[in-house]
Design an enzyme around this catalytic site. Structure first.
Site, short mmCIF file in Angstrom:
data_model
loop_
_atom_site.label_atom_id
_atom_site.label_comp_id
_atom_site.label_asym_id
_atom_site.label_seq_id
_atom_site.Cartn_x
_atom_site.Cartn_y
_atom_site.Cartn_z
N CYS A 46 0.82 -1.22 0.00
CA CYS A 46 0.00 0.00 0.00
C CYS A 46 0.85 1.27 0.00
O CYS A 46 0.35 2.34 -0.33
CB CYS A 46 -0.96 0.02 1.18
SG CYS A 46 -0.15 -0.01 2.79
N ARG A 48 4.44 1.26 -1.21
CA ARG A 48 5.72 1.09 -1.91
C ARG A 48 5.58 0.25 -3.17
O ARG A 48 4.72 -0.64 -3.26
CB ARG A 48 6.76 0.45 -0.99
CG ARG A 48 6.50 -1.01 -0.63
CD ARG A 48 7.59 -1.55 0.30
NE ARG A 48 7.60 -0.86 1.57
CZ ARG A 48 8.52 0.04 1.93
NH1 ARG A 48 9.51 0.34 1.12
NH2 ARG A 48 8.45 0.63 3.10
N HIS A 81 18.62 -1.95 3.12
CA HIS A 81 17.24 -1.46 2.98
C HIS A 81 16.25 -2.61 3.09
O HIS A 81 15.22 -2.50 3.78
CB HIS A 81 17.06 -0.76 1.64
CG HIS A 81 15.64 -0.59 1.24
ND1 HIS A 81 14.76 0.24 1.90
CD2 HIS A 81 14.90 -1.20 0.25
CE1 HIS A 81 13.56 0.16 1.35
NE2 HIS A 81 13.61 -0.71 0.35
N GLY A 173 -9.65 -8.78 2.11
CA GLY A 173 -8.30 -9.33 1.99
C GLY A 173 -7.52 -9.12 3.28
O GLY A 173 -8.10 -8.89 4.35
N GLY A 176 -8.13 -5.60 4.76
CA GLY A 176 -9.49 -5.51 5.28
C GLY A 176 -9.66 -6.29 6.56
O GLY A 176 -10.38 -5.87 7.48
#
Length: 399
Positions: A46, A48, A81, A173, A176
């Site tokens: 959501c 990246r 990272h 999903g 959610g």
């Protein structure tokens, strides 16, 4: 070389991410045409869009990108990272657990499609391990925090106590589900779950003692909802002003809060024209900042673990590389031993089978002792990341 190219919440808002993600895909496609990408793993969440690549066919001019929102990192920086990301340190909500599952899923998808080879498999397996260690040894994820729970916190900031509120959750999903679990503790008057796959809505609604509705019947529940939280995987918006106007018969709705945590977004901005308060992932930054401050000490401990685990990974990679070189060096020494032993045997007179066996054992012992001292010294240098030693060994073999 390992390369990471990405756009994420650290530089871009949700609208920019949606736009730049398309540029990122084009950049990746262009790069595949220019160089031999041996392995790659794609990660989309959501907040990246990322690619991790492995290639030994790369020059600086191959990755030409002037988009200020695209971040490009190489080798050590790219791996660190990834470790930080798996540990929850690169998430908008510091310490959230969902990213670890998303990394696992991305790796599995790449394996299934045949894009994940030995190098990225090693790096991602290590990253998943690091994420687990950080969560076991720190309290970075204490409190079951997530984008979903942050969305519920945001709703409470604007609606007050959610008790006796009607809530509609769109999307059953993973995200959610997180939203619904956070809502379950709020003593809601009614909770409704809508999903394109109806049985998933039924499953989630049963857990929450709520009601599942068909996706095509959204309108009837929108009419009475105080709060709507949407997190579907739809590539296009599913709610806009036009659709809502049909629901409300051209009348202004009562005070309603819409929170859109999907990427790409589920709800178009024009719904604000109806007096609806619309929020998206960008509006969670204030809650994210509060969460970050609460976890500052845990972040410090997590970074120590990441640094140590990175050193161990680098050491293992160096040993893999040097063991390959040492193996070739040992084969070369054995060839020389056998050749020179044969020359010596030919020059000697009256050499029987027993003498030949003795000579063979003696020369083997000499070579083994010499090689052992060399290999132990070289391995120690590899552990210390002394690249000149590896290059020297490779140069010796080429002669």
């Amino acid at each position: 070389m390992i390369i990471n190219i990405r756009v994420d919440h650290t530089l871009a808002d949700i609208e920019t991410m949606e736009k730049v993600s398309k540029d990122l895909k084009k950049l990746f496609s262009t790069l595949k045409e220019r160089i031999d990408i041996k392995e790659y793993i794609e990660i989309n969440t959501c907040n990246r869009y990322e690619y991790f690549l492995y290639t030994d066919d790369y020059a600086d001019e191959d990755l030409d990108c002037d988009n200020k929102y695209v971040i490009i990192q190489y080798n050590d920086d790219a791996v660190i990272h990834l470790f930080r990301m798996s540990s929850g340190l690169e998430s908008m909500i510091i310490g959230e657990d969902q990213i670890l599952g998303q990394i696992k899923d991305s790796k599995k998808k790449s394996e299934k499609e045949g894009h994940c080879g030995k190098t990225l498999d090693t790096v991602f397996t290590k990253a998943i391990h690091v994420g687990q260690v950080v969560r076991n040894k720190t309290k970075i994820n204490q409190g079951s925090i997530s984008i979903g729970s942050a969305a519920v916190d945001l709703a409470e900031e604007h609606l007050g106590d959610l008790q006796d509120k009607h809530v509609l959750v769109i999307g059953a999903g993973k995200m959610g589900t997180l939203v619904a679990k956070a809502l379950a503790e709020k003593n809601l008057k009614a909770i409704f779950v809508a999903n394109r796959t109806y049985y998933k809505a039924v499953q989630l609604a049963e857990e929450l003692e709520g009601e599942a509705i068909l996706f095509d019947n959204l309108e009837e529940k929108l009419l009475n909802a105080d709060l709507v939280i949407s997190s579907t995987g739809s590539p296009h918006p599913i709610i806009n002003k036009e659709r809502l106007m049909k629901v409300f018969d051209d009348e202004m709705p009562k005070k309603m809060i819409f929170i859109d945590i999907a990427n790409p977004r589920d709800i178009e901005d024009d719904v604000k024209e109806l007096g609806i308060d619309l929020f998206n992932i960008d509006d969670l930054r204030g809650i994210a900042e509060k969460n970050k401050k609460l976890r500052e000490n845990e972040v410090i401990e997590a970074e120590k673990i990441i640094e140590n685990e990175f050193d161990l990974l680098k050491e293992s990679f160096n040993l893999i590389e040097i063991n390959s070189v040492l193996g070739s060096l040992r084969e070369s020494m054995e060839e020389i031993r056998q050749r020179e032993s044969q020359k010596g045997i030919v020059k000697l007179n009256n050499v029987d089978a027993k003498d030949i066996k003795t000579i063979d054992k003696m020369t083997q012992s000499i070579v083994n002792k010499i090689f052992y001292d060399i290999s132990e010294s070289v391995k120690q240098s590899a552990k210390n990341n002394e690249e000149d030693v590896i290059k020297m060994c490779e140069a010796i073999l080429k002669r």
